[in-house]
Write a protein that holds these residues in place. Structure first.
Motif, PDB file in Angstrom:
ATOM      1  N   ALA A   1      34.303   0.706  12.880  1.00 22.31           N
ATOM      2  CA  ALA A   1      34.743   1.001  14.240  1.00 22.31           C
ATOM      3  C   ALA A   1      33.608   1.509  15.108  1.00 22.31           C
ATOM      4  N   LYS A   2      32.517   1.952  14.461  1.00 25.35           N
ATOM      5  CA  LYS A   2      31.398   2.499  15.214  1.00 25.35           C
ATOM      6  C   LYS A   2      30.269   1.488  15.390  1.00 25.35           C
ATOM      7  N   ASP A   3      30.536   0.233  15.098  1.00 26.92           N
ATOM      8  CA  ASP A   3      29.476  -0.778  15.157  1.00 26.92           C
ATOM      9  C   ASP A   3      28.827  -0.854  16.533  1.00 26.92           C
ATOM     10  N   ASP A   4      29.666  -0.887  17.585  1.00 25.76           N
ATOM     11  CA  ASP A   4      29.119  -1.038  18.924  1.00 25.76           C
ATOM     12  C   ASP A   4      28.244   0.142  19.301  1.00 25.76           C
ATOM     13  N   GLU A   5      28.688   1.344  18.915  1.00 27.92           N
ATOM     14  CA  GLU A   5      27.955   2.558  19.257  1.00 27.92           C
ATOM     15  C   GLU A   5      26.594   2.594  18.567  1.00 27.92           C
ATOM     16  N   CYS A   6      26.526   2.061  17.347  1.00 29.80           N
ATOM     17  CA  CYS A   6      25.285   2.132  16.575  1.00 29.80           C
ATOM     18  C   CYS A   6      24.257   1.118  17.037  1.00 29.80           C
ATOM     19  N   SER A   7      24.709  -0.013  17.558  1.00 29.77           N
ATOM     20  CA  SER A   7      23.776  -1.100  17.826  1.00 29.77           C
ATOM     21  C   SER A   7      23.527  -1.350  19.298  1.00 29.77           C
ATOM     22  N   SER A   8      24.229  -0.666  20.192  1.00 29.25           N
ATOM     23  CA  SER A   8      24.068  -0.925  21.615  1.00 29.25           C
ATOM     24  C   SER A   8      22.840  -0.208  22.158  1.00 29.25           C
ATOM     25  N   HIS A   9      22.077  -0.910  23.038  1.00 31.49           N
ATOM     26  CA  HIS A   9      20.916  -0.302  23.675  1.00 31.49           C
ATOM     27  C   HIS A   9      21.307   0.439  24.945  1.00 31.49           C
ATOM     28  N   GLU A  10      22.568   0.341  25.363  1.00 35.91           N
ATOM     29  CA  GLU A  10      22.980   1.009  26.587  1.00 35.91           C
ATOM     30  C   GLU A  10      22.985   2.519  26.379  1.00 35.91           C
ATOM     31  N   LYS A  11      22.648   3.244  27.447  1.00 39.35           N
ATOM     32  CA  LYS A  11      22.615   4.697  27.363  1.00 39.35           C
ATOM     33  C   LYS A  11      24.027   5.243  27.210  1.00 39.35           C
ATOM     34  N   THR A  12      24.213   6.089  26.190  1.00 41.31           N
ATOM     35  CA  THR A  12      25.515   6.713  25.959  1.00 41.31           C
ATOM     36  C   THR A  12      25.381   8.210  26.172  1.00 41.31           C
ATOM     37  N   GLU A  13      26.509   8.846  26.411  1.00 41.03           N
ATOM     38  CA  GLU A  13      26.499  10.301  26.635  1.00 41.03           C
ATOM     39  C   GLU A  13      26.109  11.016  25.356  1.00 41.03           C
ATOM     40  N   ARG A  14      25.155  11.924  25.465  1.00 41.21           N
ATOM     41  CA  ARG A  14      24.654  12.640  24.301  1.00 41.21           C
ATOM     42  C   ARG A  14      24.931  14.124  24.453  1.00 41.21           C
ATOM     43  N   THR A  15      25.077  14.787  23.329  1.00 33.07           N
ATOM     44  CA  THR A  15      25.326  16.222  23.292  1.00 33.07           C
ATOM     45  C   THR A  15      24.016  16.953  23.031  1.00 33.07           C
ATOM     46  N   PHE A  16      23.797  18.042  23.735  1.00 35.62           N
ATOM     47  CA  PHE A  16      22.602  18.840  23.537  1.00 35.62           C
ATOM     48  C   PHE A  16      22.994  20.181  22.940  1.00 35.62           C
ATOM     49  N   CYS A  17      22.201  20.632  21.980  1.00 32.09           N
ATOM     50  CA  CYS A  17      22.459  21.941  21.385  1.00 32.09           C
ATOM     51  C   CYS A  17      21.129  22.639  21.158  1.00 32.09           C
ATOM     52  N   THR A  18      21.179  23.944  21.107  1.00 27.14           N
ATOM     53  CA  THR A  18      19.994  24.761  20.853  1.00 27.14           C
ATOM     54  C   THR A  18      20.206  25.535  19.564  1.00 27.14           C
ATOM     55  N   LYS A  19      19.282  25.389  18.638  1.00 25.07           N
ATOM     56  CA  LYS A  19      19.343  26.107  17.369  1.00 25.07           C
ATOM     57  C   LYS A  19      18.018  26.808  17.146  1.00 25.07           C
ATOM     58  N   GLU A  20      18.082  28.119  17.073  1.00 27.85           N
ATOM     59  CA  GLU A  20      16.899  28.953  16.857  1.00 27.85           C
ATOM     60  C   GLU A  20      15.795  28.613  17.852  1.00 27.85           C
ATOM     61  N   GLY A  21      16.216  28.420  19.122  1.00 31.05           N
ATOM     62  CA  GLY A  21      15.256  28.192  20.192  1.00 31.05           C
ATOM     63  C   GLY A  21      14.795  26.759  20.335  1.00 31.05           C
ATOM     64  N   ARG A  22      15.298  25.842  19.496  1.00 26.79           N
ATOM     65  CA  ARG A  22      14.875  24.442  19.552  1.00 26.79           C
ATOM     66  C   ARG A  22      16.030  23.583  20.078  1.00 26.79           C
ATOM     67  N   ILE A  23      15.705  22.640  20.976  1.00 29.62           N
ATOM     68  CA  ILE A  23      16.727  21.790  21.599  1.00 29.62           C
ATOM     69  C   ILE A  23      16.832  20.481  20.828  1.00 29.62           C
ATOM     70  N   PHE A  24      18.079  20.098  20.483  1.00 26.49           N
ATOM     71  CA  PHE A  24      18.357  18.820  19.821  1.00 26.49           C
ATOM     72  C   PHE A  24      19.352  18.050  20.679  1.00 26.49           C
ATOM     73  N   SER A  25      19.258  16.727  20.621  1.00 19.66           N
ATOM     74  CA  SER A  25      20.281  15.892  21.246  1.00 19.66           C
ATOM     75  C   SER A  25      20.852  14.974  20.184  1.00 19.66           C
ATOM     76  N   TYR A  26      22.190  14.797  20.206  1.00 23.71           N
ATOM     77  CA  TYR A  26      22.815  13.922  19.215  1.00 23.71           C
ATOM     78  C   TYR A  26      24.097  13.350  19.791  1.00 23.71           C
ATOM     79  N   ASN A  27      24.546  12.244  19.161  1.00 26.27           N
ATOM     80  CA  ASN A  27      25.756  11.556  19.631  1.00 26.27           C
ATOM     81  C   ASN A  27      26.993  12.277  19.129  1.00 26.27           C
TER      82      ASN A  27
END
Length: 546
Positions: free
Chosen positions: A520-546
């Motif tokens: 069910a996640k095939d389109d999300e994994c293979s699409s080059h289109e920009k998708t909304e990403r989540t940003f989080c901060t852990k111990e002062g470091r910024i990460f972005s993930y789907n």
């Protein structure tokens, strides 16, 4: 049965030959041993990774102002002060140490893993650790999971600066090499001579023990030495004129070691009294080469490029003239004769040269990579001369350039004939070009990164090929834009793909892809289109993930 011998009783149905079982065990075959189970598990993982429904998802991304390193499921940032697990679907920081001073900067590092079947003195030895070399000549063994210092060894004072770590024998014998000793300009003008070019300190690992330290002296090896290395028991000395000389390093240690020393023990050496591996004395230089050791082999090659491998043993060099750049000679190590079809030349016209190396799968094959072609070569015995080997093609992998048109003459819509003044290079960014080729030993897959860049937007994909026949098994698109002018590293480690990118002004990015089997996640994994990403901060470091 023979005359006079008692007939043998019939074997019950399903009974096995005890001799045959024992013979198979002697060869290392056990039906239920851990090795068999591991091979079966890795075979299953390979099948899952290559099936069509399996995708690789970009699970998270991070950025850094310092280089990023990857070792066996661990990502290191901030000069190894921060360690992140690449296994979790969300970034999980294993440890974050305070920012170190310039005097504590780490120059190089090696991952140390527990040897199998050996009793070790300390429980911590059974867990992976990181050997790091600091700018102040300290060799530290750190816990790979917590960063805790497990061992500290002081190498030497200001007489030399150790900078590089490498394996002589992987996970068994480690070599610490100094930077090349160079006198300041004022000292050279004053006529002061510097005879010692490099220092090498050699250790056995787990438990860490000192084998010896030696000088590479130009009085013994000559004035034009530019570099030195130890690999597989061979001392390799390189010279400015392209000459490469090989010596038996074990024989050197046996012949020239003046006195053995143990780490942590007191010593009295050349009037100095101290403890081996402790500040301020460090390690004694106890291997004194007084005469030129016996020469095993020498060859002349452009830019000192020299490789040994294959079966029977062969070596690869480039003839030592600039006009021969990109031409490789495969020769027998036994008698220096050129193998039949041993001159390999792709005749490519490109900005970046093609490269060649012995296949790391220990098959004795050769991998030759050009802009649009990967050739896997193998050795074959010459029928008319059993002493000579022939280099033949095992299989090739070609870049997808079906839509590439490079006609010298084109006709416009109005009928005007236009002639091109130049032809495209073989590695022109607008054509699909191979940038990275690697081997995943646990899954027995050959991986290749192919890139196409049109304008500012570059696209790359990672392909998995059957290592035996070269058949394309799977292609994974990398979603981030790929600029061919940047430096890139791509790691494929079982169910993980990791892309490290270095941008201008020392900006580094790390993109982590993990294997997912949810269709069910095939389109999300293979699409080059920009998708909304989540940003989080852990111990002062910024990460972005789907």
């Amino acid at each position: 049965t023979s005359p006079g011998m008692t007939p043998r009783a019939a074997r019950p149905p399903g009974a096995r030959s005890v001799c045959r079982v024992l013979a198979r065990r002697a060869l290392g075959f056990y039906a239920r041993d851990a090795g068999v189970a591991l091979r079966q598990s890795l075979g299953l993982l390979r099948s899952i990774a290559c099936q069509e429904s399996t995708k690789f998802k970009n699970v998270w991304t991070t950025h850094s102002a310092s280089p990023i390193a990857y070792e066996r499921g661990r990502i290191y940032l901030d000069n190894y002060q921060c360690c992140i697990s690449s296994i979790a679907q969300e970034p999980r920081i294993l440890y974050q140490k305070p920012k170190c001073s310039k005097s504590e900067k780490i120059e190089d590092a090696l991952l140390l893993e527990c040897p199998l079947g050996e009793m070790l003195p300390d429980p911590s030895d059974y867990k992976p650790s990181l050997i790091v070399l600091t700018v102040q000549n300290w060799l530290l063994r750190l816990s790979a999971d917590s960063g805790e210092i497990l061992e500290k060894i002081y190498l030497a004072g200001s007489c030399c600066k150790f900078r590089y770590l490498s394996w002589d024998t992987p996970q068994e014998v480690m070599v610490v090499k100094s930077a090349q000793n160079k006198l300041p300009a004022a000292a050279r003008q004053a006529g002061i001579q510097q005879s010692v070019l490099f220092y090498l300190a050699v250790f056995r690992v787990l438990p860490l023990s000192f084998i010896g330290m030696l000088e590479i002296n130009k009085k013994i090896f000559g004035n034009s030495v530019t570099d030195v290395a130890v690999s597989n028991g061979i001392l390799i000395v390189m010279y400015s004129m392209g000459l490469v000389r090989l010596y038996n390093f074990q024989a050197i240690c046996e012949q020239f070691t003046e006195q053995p020393f143990d780490l942590g023990h007191e010593f009295n050496w050349n009037g100095q009294v101290g403890v081996v591996g402790k500040y301020p004395f460090g390690l004694p230089c106890n291997i004194k080469i007084t005469d030129a050791p016996p020469l095993l082999f020498e060859a002349s090659s452009l830019e000192n490029a020299f490789q040994v491998g294959g079966y029977p043993w062969h070596y690869i060099i480039t003839p030592n003239k600039k006009k021969n750049k990109g031409v490789f000679h495969v020769c027998s190590l036994k008698d220096n004769t050129l193998a039949k079809n041993g001159i390999q030349d792709m005749k490519c016209c490109s900005l970046e040269p093609d490269w060649i190396y012995f296949h790391p799968d220990m098959s004795g094959r050769i991998i030759h990579v050009g802009p649009n072609l990967i050739k896997v070569l193998k050795f074959k015995e010459v029928k008319t001369n059993t002493d000579q080997m022939e280099v033949v093609e095992d299989f090739t992998i070609a870049a997808n350039r079906e839509n590439c048109v490079n006609d010298a003459v084109t006709v416009t819509a109005s009928g005007r004939v236009v002639k091109k003044r130049f032809n495209l290079l073989d590695d022109d960014p607008e054509q699909e070009t191979f940038k990275i080729v690697d081997y995943e030993d646990e899954l027995d897959l050959l991986s290749a990164v192919a890139v196409t860049q049109i304008g500012a937007d570059g696209r790359a994909h990672l392909d998995f090929h059957c290592n035996e026949h070269g058949i394309l098994l799977k292609s994974i698109p990398l979603l981030e834009s790929w600029d061919v002018t940047y430096s890139h590293e791509v790691y494929f480690d079982k169910d993980l793909v990791l892309h490290i990118e270095q941008k201008p002004n020392r900006r580094f990015s790390c993109y982590v892809y993990q294997m997912v089997c949810d269709a069910a996640k095939d389109d999300e994994c293979s699409s080059h289109e920009k998708t909304e990403r989540t940003f989080c901060t852990k111990e002062g470091r910024i990460f972005s993930y789907n």
